[in-house]
Scaffold this motif. Sequence first.
Motif, mmCIF file in Angstrom:
data_model
loop_
_atom_site.group_PDB
_atom_site.id
_atom_site.type_symbol
_atom_site.label_atom_id
_atom_site.label_comp_id
_atom_site.label_asym_id
_atom_site.label_seq_id
_atom_site.Cartn_x
_atom_site.Cartn_y
_atom_site.Cartn_z
ATOM 1 N N VAL A 168 -6.317 -4.862 10.188
ATOM 2 C CA VAL A 168 -6.458 -3.403 10.159
ATOM 3 C C VAL A 168 -6.694 -2.955 8.716
ATOM 4 O O VAL A 168 -5.968 -3.387 7.811
ATOM 5 N N ASP A 169 -7.699 -2.104 8.497
ATOM 6 C CA ASP A 169 -7.934 -1.553 7.164
ATOM 7 C C ASP A 169 -6.906 -0.452 6.902
ATOM 8 O O ASP A 169 -6.908 0.586 7.573
ATOM 9 N N VAL A 170 -6.054 -0.689 5.905
ATOM 10 C CA VAL A 170 -4.944 0.226 5.614
ATOM 11 C C VAL A 170 -5.146 0.848 4.237
ATOM 12 O O VAL A 170 -5.155 0.141 3.220
ATOM 13 N N LYS A 171 -5.335 2.153 4.221
ATOM 14 C CA LYS A 171 -5.407 2.872 2.951
ATOM 15 C C LYS A 171 -3.989 3.079 2.418
ATOM 16 O O LYS A 171 -3.015 2.995 3.176
ATOM 17 N N PRO A 172 -3.832 3.356 1.119
ATOM 18 C CA PRO A 172 -2.499 3.706 0.624
ATOM 19 C C PRO A 172 -1.914 4.858 1.438
ATOM 20 O O PRO A 172 -2.629 5.781 1.833
ATOM 21 N N TYR A 173 -0.638 4.815 1.683
ATOM 22 C CA TYR A 173 0.045 5.796 2.526
ATOM 23 C C TYR A 173 1.381 6.167 1.893
ATOM 24 O O TYR A 173 1.852 5.498 0.951
ATOM 25 N N ILE A 174 1.994 7.213 2.404
ATOM 26 C CA ILE A 174 3.299 7.636 1.909
ATOM 27 C C ILE A 174 4.347 7.443 3.000
ATOM 28 O O ILE A 174 4.021 7.336 4.186
ATOM 29 N N ARG B 259 1.130 9.077 10.938
ATOM 30 C CA ARG B 259 -0.296 9.241 10.648
ATOM 31 C C ARG B 259 -0.773 7.980 9.926
ATOM 32 O O ARG B 259 0.028 7.153 9.488
ATOM 33 N N ASP B 260 -2.082 7.847 9.740
ATOM 34 C CA ASP B 260 -2.557 6.697 8.979
ATOM 35 C C ASP B 260 -2.178 6.818 7.507
ATOM 36 O O ASP B 260 -2.184 5.824 6.778
ATOM 37 N N TYR B 261 -1.825 8.012 7.063
ATOM 38 C CA TYR B 261 -1.379 8.221 5.683
ATOM 39 C C TYR B 261 0.135 8.415 5.573
ATOM 40 O O TYR B 261 0.650 8.624 4.475
ATOM 41 N N MET B 262 0.867 8.371 6.686
ATOM 42 C CA MET B 262 2.310 8.630 6.697
ATOM 43 C C MET B 262 2.996 7.610 7.605
ATOM 44 O O MET B 262 2.775 7.605 8.819
ATOM 45 N N ALA B 263 3.813 6.752 7.024
ATOM 46 C CA ALA B 263 4.537 5.748 7.803
ATOM 47 C C ALA B 263 5.991 6.177 7.952
ATOM 48 O O ALA B 263 6.694 6.366 6.953
ATOM 49 N N ILE B 264 6.427 6.340 9.199
ATOM 50 C CA ILE B 264 7.816 6.686 9.487
ATOM 51 C C ILE B 264 8.441 5.551 10.288
ATOM 52 O O ILE B 264 7.756 4.641 10.759
ATOM 53 N N GLN C 101 0.796 -1.229 0.000
ATOM 54 C CA GLN C 101 0.000 0.000 0.000
ATOM 55 C C GLN C 101 0.833 1.288 0.000
ATOM 56 O O GLN C 101 0.314 2.352 0.352
ATOM 57 N N VAL C 102 2.079 1.244 -0.389
ATOM 58 C CA VAL C 102 2.901 2.460 -0.423
ATOM 59 C C VAL C 102 2.560 3.261 -1.680
ATOM 60 O O VAL C 102 2.702 2.770 -2.802
ATOM 61 N N ALA C 103 2.137 4.514 -1.488
ATOM 62 C CA ALA C 103 1.730 5.370 -2.605
ATOM 63 C C ALA C 103 2.796 6.371 -3.005
ATOM 64 O O ALA C 103 2.609 7.128 -3.951
ATOM 65 N N GLY C 104 3.920 6.404 -2.298
ATOM 66 C CA GLY C 104 4.979 7.345 -2.637
ATOM 67 C C GLY C 104 5.911 7.575 -1.456
ATOM 68 O O GLY C 104 5.645 7.139 -0.332
ATOM 69 N N ALA C 105 7.011 8.257 -1.727
ATOM 70 C CA ALA C 105 7.976 8.634 -0.689
ATOM 71 C C ALA C 105 8.166 10.143 -0.751
ATOM 72 O O ALA C 105 8.280 10.720 -1.845
#
Length: 322
Positions: A180-186, A195-200, A92-96
């Motif tokens: 866990v429902d995981v939306k695409p994230y960066i 964040r749910d949209y930002m994985a660090i 689900q990685v949408a970008g960096a």
Amino acid sequence: MDAGSANLMHFFIFSRKKRSKRLRLMFQRVRLLRWWYFCLVNRPNRPIGRPWMFEKNLGFVEIFLSIHLKLPDRTRLQNITDGFERKSGLPQVAGAIDGTHIPVKLPDISQAASYFNYHGYYSIVLQALCDHEYQFMDISVGWPGAVHDWRVFRTSDLGRSFENHESFVEELPPRNIEGVDVKPYILGDPAYCSRDYMAIRYPRTNLTIQERYFNLKQSSCRMAIECAFGRGKGRWRVLMKMNEAKLDNIIETTVTCCILHNICEQFKIEYLDVWDERTATEAEFDPPNANIQPNIQPVHLQQQRGTAVRDAIKRHLWNNRT
């Protein structure tokens, strides 16, 4: 002539015999864009005329942005998430995303503190989001060099779209990962917030073996943006030199270089390893680990959701390791 211009000319000259209609159109676009780039570089403090065909309320550069540097639609987003997963196993990685510094001459002594970055020179910030093929999908350029990456992100159109749940990742449905429902994230470095949209990465203290494994995979996948910056600066070396032009022209030069970089990557134009070498002056403005910033850990309710998403991805990676 800089490396990027020579690179493009070589590609189009030697592909002349087999040019398709699409390639001929691209050649015309690149000629116009290169003209604009050289006007900006060679006439840094003077206004630049724009061709008559671009006068109808559309900036010259904006037209190329809409074609060669844009957020993905549903189909391309699916290709991006698949591409990142093939490379690193991260789903689900949408970008960096990251920021880098463009050296500038101090605009005004009263603004010295704002433009003086933590590397010790005056700059503006280029924030960019890239895909798995090192192509920029979104850029924001112009914030003074002392501004933190997280603030640049939060105030950008891209950041606001994520905060308001209106970003491009909403094009794809969530995927159930470890319950866990995981939306695409960066992906971001520790200068950003979970964040749910930002994985660090997990903070590097008292890590479990699963957390260390996640950090390894996350860092490897996030290197896409570091490579994109490196290749962009390697081709368009004006981005690593002290620029004494007006800020508006520096911003347009930077945007133009980003578009030209994307064209090179879209056409798979060869990148030479020798372009990674830096002169002493260039190294001063593009040091190793140039994008490392102090971590920030603001208190935010969304952090809990971000932690839950990261933990689910951590378990998925560990359970599917090879």
